[in-house]
Write a protein that holds these residues in place. Structure first.
Motif, PDB file in Angstrom:
ATOM      1  N   MET A   1      -9.692-101.495 -10.186  1.00 10.37           N
ATOM      2  CA  MET A   1     -10.211-100.156 -10.380  1.00 10.37           C
ATOM      3  C   MET A   1     -11.199 -99.841  -9.253  1.00 10.37           C
ATOM      4  SD  MET A   1     -12.242 -98.589 -13.630  1.00 10.37           S
ATOM      5  CE  MET A   1     -10.905 -97.805 -14.452  1.00 10.37           C
ATOM      6  N   VAL A   2     -11.090 -98.667  -8.701  1.00  9.61           N
ATOM      7  CA  VAL A   2     -11.957 -98.241  -7.605  1.00  9.61           C
ATOM      8  C   VAL A   2     -13.188 -97.557  -8.181  1.00  9.61           C
ATOM      9  CG1 VAL A   2     -12.134 -96.763  -5.580  1.00  9.61           C
ATOM     10  CG2 VAL A   2      -9.983 -97.924  -6.085  1.00  9.61           C
ATOM     11  N   VAL A   3     -14.342 -97.973  -7.756  1.00  7.90           N
ATOM     12  CA  VAL A   3     -15.592 -97.339  -8.167  1.00  7.90           C
ATOM     13  C   VAL A   3     -15.783 -96.092  -7.310  1.00  7.90           C
ATOM     14  CG1 VAL A   3     -18.074 -97.658  -8.403  1.00  7.90           C
ATOM     15  CG2 VAL A   3     -16.517 -99.585  -8.799  1.00  7.90           C
ATOM     16  N   LEU A   4     -16.202 -94.972  -7.920  1.00  6.29           N
ATOM     17  CA  LEU A   4     -16.312 -93.706  -7.204  1.00  6.29           C
ATOM     18  C   LEU A   4     -17.210 -93.787  -5.978  1.00  6.29           C
ATOM     19  CD1 LEU A   4     -16.393 -90.975  -9.974  1.00  6.29           C
ATOM     20  CD2 LEU A   4     -14.575 -91.476  -8.355  1.00  6.29           C
ATOM     21  N   ARG A   5     -18.287 -94.502  -6.052  1.00 11.15           N
ATOM     22  CA  ARG A   5     -19.181 -94.540  -4.890  1.00 11.15           C
ATOM     23  C   ARG A   5     -18.554 -95.266  -3.715  1.00 11.15           C
ATOM     24  NH1 ARG A   5     -22.582 -99.608  -6.738  1.00 11.15           N
ATOM     25  NH2 ARG A   5     -21.756 -99.498  -8.804  1.00 11.15           N
ATOM     26  N   GLU A   6     -17.495 -96.038  -3.956  1.00  9.96           N
ATOM     27  CA  GLU A   6     -16.793 -96.732  -2.886  1.00  9.96           C
ATOM     28  C   GLU A   6     -15.597 -95.923  -2.378  1.00  9.96           C
ATOM     29  OE1 GLU A   6     -15.722-100.508  -4.447  1.00  9.96           O
ATOM     30  OE2 GLU A   6     -17.789-101.156  -4.740  1.00  9.96           O
ATOM     31  N   SER A   7     -15.324 -94.820  -3.005  1.00  7.64           N
ATOM     32  CA  SER A   7     -14.165 -94.006  -2.663  1.00  7.64           C
ATOM     33  C   SER A   7     -14.587 -92.778  -1.861  1.00  7.64           C
ATOM     34  CB  SER A   7     -13.466 -93.562  -3.949  1.00  7.64           C
ATOM     35  OG  SER A   7     -12.375 -92.728  -3.652  1.00  7.64           O
ATOM     36  N   ASP A   8     -13.685 -92.301  -1.016  1.00  9.74           N
ATOM     37  CA  ASP A   8     -13.944 -91.101  -0.218  1.00  9.74           C
ATOM     38  C   ASP A   8     -13.659 -89.814  -0.983  1.00  9.74           C
ATOM     39  OD1 ASP A   8     -14.701 -92.621   1.938  1.00  9.74           O
ATOM     40  OD2 ASP A   8     -12.707 -92.625   2.841  1.00  9.74           O
ATOM     41  N   SER A   9     -12.965 -89.908  -2.097  1.00 16.64           N
ATOM     42  CA  SER A   9     -12.612 -88.699  -2.832  1.00 16.64           C
ATOM     43  C   SER A   9     -12.551 -88.986  -4.329  1.00 16.64           C
ATOM     44  CB  SER A   9     -11.265 -88.160  -2.349  1.00 16.64           C
ATOM     45  OG  SER A   9     -10.260 -89.128  -2.568  1.00 16.64           O
ATOM     46  N   ALA A  10     -12.518 -87.918  -5.092  1.00 19.49           N
ATOM     47  CA  ALA A  10     -12.407 -88.020  -6.544  1.00 19.49           C
ATOM     48  C   ALA A  10     -11.499 -86.902  -7.027  1.00 19.49           C
ATOM     49  CB  ALA A  10     -13.779 -87.904  -7.191  1.00 19.49           C
ATOM     50  N   LEU A  11     -10.912 -87.070  -8.184  1.00 20.31           N
ATOM     51  CA  LEU A  11     -10.021 -86.086  -8.765  1.00 20.31           C
ATOM     52  C   LEU A  11     -10.598 -85.631 -10.100  1.00 20.31           C
ATOM     53  CD1 LEU A  11      -7.276 -84.604  -8.829  1.00 20.31           C
ATOM     54  CD2 LEU A  11      -6.339 -86.629  -9.943  1.00 20.31           C
ATOM     55  N   VAL A  12     -10.724 -84.327 -10.273  1.00 16.03           N
ATOM     56  CA  VAL A  12     -11.218 -83.760 -11.520  1.00 16.03           C
ATOM     57  C   VAL A  12     -10.113 -82.868 -12.070  1.00 16.03           C
ATOM     58  CG1 VAL A  12     -12.957 -82.301 -12.602  1.00 16.03           C
ATOM     59  CG2 VAL A  12     -13.584 -83.781 -10.678  1.00 16.03           C
ATOM     60  N   MET A  13      -9.723 -83.127 -13.304  1.00 21.00           N
ATOM     61  CA  MET A  13      -8.655 -82.346 -13.919  1.00 21.00           C
ATOM     62  C   MET A  13      -9.094 -81.872 -15.287  1.00 21.00           C
ATOM     63  SD  MET A  13      -5.285 -84.546 -12.898  1.00 21.00           S
ATOM     64  CE  MET A  13      -4.174 -83.387 -13.658  1.00 21.00           C
ATOM     65  N   GLU A  14      -8.585 -80.704 -15.703  1.00 14.28           N
ATOM     66  CA  GLU A  14      -8.871 -80.171 -17.017  1.00 14.28           C
ATOM     67  C   GLU A  14      -7.646 -79.401 -17.489  1.00 14.28           C
ATOM     68  OE1 GLU A  14     -11.858 -76.929 -19.088  1.00 14.28           O
ATOM     69  OE2 GLU A  14     -12.369 -77.742 -17.147  1.00 14.28           O
ATOM     70  N   LEU A  15      -7.335 -79.498 -18.761  1.00 13.36           N
ATOM     71  CA  LEU A  15      -6.221 -78.751 -19.324  1.00 13.36           C
ATOM     72  C   LEU A  15      -6.619 -77.284 -19.437  1.00 13.36           C
ATOM     73  CD1 LEU A  15      -3.443 -78.619 -20.677  1.00 13.36           C
ATOM     74  CD2 LEU A  15      -4.598 -79.041 -22.841  1.00 13.36           C
ATOM     75  N   VAL A  16      -5.777 -76.402 -18.933  1.00 10.91           N
ATOM     76  CA  VAL A  16      -6.043 -74.966 -18.982  1.00 10.91           C
ATOM     77  C   VAL A  16      -4.966 -74.313 -19.831  1.00 10.91           C
ATOM     78  CG1 VAL A  16      -6.251 -72.854 -17.633  1.00 10.91           C
ATOM     79  CG2 VAL A  16      -7.076 -75.018 -16.685  1.00 10.91           C
ATOM     80  N   ASP A  17      -5.380 -73.607 -20.882  1.00 10.95           N
ATOM     81  CA  ASP A  17      -4.421 -72.884 -21.720  1.00 10.95           C
ATOM     82  C   ASP A  17      -3.905 -71.669 -20.977  1.00 10.95           C
ATOM     83  OD1 ASP A  17      -4.628 -74.562 -23.925  1.00 10.95           O
ATOM     84  OD2 ASP A  17      -6.355 -73.486 -24.711  1.00 10.95           O
ATOM     85  N   GLY A  18      -2.665 -71.313 -21.220  1.00 12.41           N
ATOM     86  CA  GLY A  18      -2.103 -70.114 -20.628  1.00 12.41           C
ATOM     87  C   GLY A  18      -0.767 -70.387 -19.978  1.00 12.41           C
ATOM     88  N   SER A  19      -0.180 -69.316 -19.484  1.00 16.67           N
ATOM     89  CA  SER A  19       1.092 -69.425 -18.780  1.00 16.67           C
ATOM     90  C   SER A  19       0.980 -68.663 -17.466  1.00 16.67           C
ATOM     91  CB  SER A  19       2.228 -68.859 -19.635  1.00 16.67           C
ATOM     92  OG  SER A  19       1.960 -67.509 -19.963  1.00 16.67           O
ATOM     93  N   SER A  20       1.898 -68.930 -16.581  1.00 18.01           N
ATOM     94  CA  SER A  20       1.888 -68.297 -15.272  1.00 18.01           C
ATOM     95  C   SER A  20       1.935 -66.782 -15.417  1.00 18.01           C
ATOM     96  CB  SER A  20       3.091 -68.796 -14.465  1.00 18.01           C
ATOM     97  OG  SER A  20       3.121 -68.192 -13.211  1.00 18.01           O
ATOM     98  N   ILE A  21       1.094 -66.100 -14.671  1.00 20.29           N
ATOM     99  CA  ILE A  21       1.057 -64.634 -14.752  1.00 20.29           C
ATOM    100  C   ILE A  21       2.317 -64.064 -14.101  1.00 20.29           C
ATOM    101  CG2 ILE A  21      -0.167 -64.233 -12.586  1.00 20.29           C
ATOM    102  CD1 ILE A  21      -1.809 -62.107 -14.142  1.00 20.29           C
ATOM    103  N   SER A  22       2.825 -62.993 -14.671  1.00 19.68           N
ATOM    104  CA  SER A  22       4.034 -62.362 -14.137  1.00 19.68           C
ATOM    105  C   SER A  22       4.021 -60.882 -14.496  1.00 19.68           C
ATOM    106  CB  SER A  22       5.285 -63.018 -14.718  1.00 19.68           C
ATOM    107  OG  SER A  22       5.371 -62.753 -16.112  1.00 19.68           O
ATOM    108  N   LYS A  23       4.925 -60.133 -13.877  1.00 14.99           N
ATOM    109  CA  LYS A  23       5.048 -58.714 -14.226  1.00 14.99           C
ATOM    110  C   LYS A  23       5.412 -58.564 -15.697  1.00 14.99           C
ATOM    111  CE  LYS A  23       6.386 -57.125  -9.654  1.00 14.99           C
ATOM    112  NZ  LYS A  23       7.458 -56.570  -8.821  1.00 14.99           N
TER     113      LYS A  23
END
Length: 94
Positions: A1-23
């Motif tokens: 497992m990579v510790v964040l302080r040793e990594s050059d990047s981080a990934l943040v994700m969150e579930l978003v409710d909804g659907s793709s906007i369209s006409k």
């Protein structure tokens, strides 16, 4: 497992409710008589467009003039949000 302080990047994700906007989504709001929700949603879309213009984010909206390819899948709308309003979420995917 990579510790964040040793990594050059981080990934943040969150579930978003909804659907793709369209006409079709916007037309449905109009057909249901939800003109206030439609007006509010279009105003939010305009704000996201201006922000993308300022940030030079060319992967959400399509514009031949600006040379943007666009991906409306990066703009999600939740028409079932509380109080009858719509919630717009601008996401960024590849």
């Amino acid at each position: 497992m990579v510790v964040l302080r040793e990594s050059d990047s981080a990934l943040v994700m969150e579930l978003v409710d909804g659907s793709s906007i369209s006409k079709r989504t916007l037309s449905a709001l109009h057909a249901e008589g939800r003109s206030e929700a439609l007006d509010s949603t279009l105003e939010m879309v305009g704000r996201v467009f201006v922000l993308d213009l300022l940030l030079r984010n060319a992967d959400r909206f399509t514009s031949n003039t600006l040379g943007w390819v666009g991906n409306l899948g990066n703009l999600l709308i939740d028409t079932e949000a509380e109080a009858g309003a719509c919630r717009l979420s601008a996401i960024d995917t590849n």
